[in-house]
Motif scaffolding. Sequence first.
Motif: not given
Length: 248
Positions: A135-146
């Motif tokens: 059971r884990v946390g996931v935080i997703a961002y678009p490729a454009s942020v970094a």
Amino acid sequence: MAGHSQFKNIMHRKGRVDAVRSKVFGKLAREITVAAKLGTPDPAMNPRLRAAILAARAENMPKDNIERAIKKAAGADGENYEDIRYEGYGPGGAALIVEAQTDNRNRTASDVRSAFTKSGGSLAETGAVAFMFDRVGVIAYPASVADADTMLEAAIEAGADDVSSGEDGHEVICAQDSYGEVTKALEARFGEPSRTGLIWKAQNTIDVDDETGEKLIRLVEVIEDQDDVQNVYVNFALSDALVAKLQA
């Protein structure tokens, strides 16, 4: 991480073509209402509600629908839903975890069991496959942020455990206990994520042949089509050829 990411990307793309929009919105609205009822209606103070709103935005759910779902949590005459988890096996010995929200445990259990059996799977006892997942946390961002190196560095500093970066974006994984702290640290640097929440991540994935892979995809589609089912997590990986076929 391959099994979870690969599978979800395929289902997400298929969903945009095949899913009935009202059913998708209905499930999103239910999660928003449940999250607001269990905590506070303020997403800034309620991580689960915030994650539900982000998921709704990702599916272009209208703002009015989101606000209506939050207000519904304050009503005394609303349904009382509870979270429930089912576990089972699919063709090839693949393991599945099903998360549902229901106001009728008997109905939901019957529907999920039927979905498993009609598609070549079998429902198991609670705990039968959960030990194969974390059971884990996931935080997703678009490729454009970094770029990948910058995101990896930021994730490590924030206390995350793993990062997967590609053309589809960045997916940061962290322990359940540090999920809140990692999310806040990344938001301070990169802004609001495109997706966030707690998931079941397979510790290891099993490779399946293409025939078995197609049967598993059908099984998951049948399970996800149940009104009370919110999420399905798997531990299988598909071949590149089958992935290309399914995404075509």
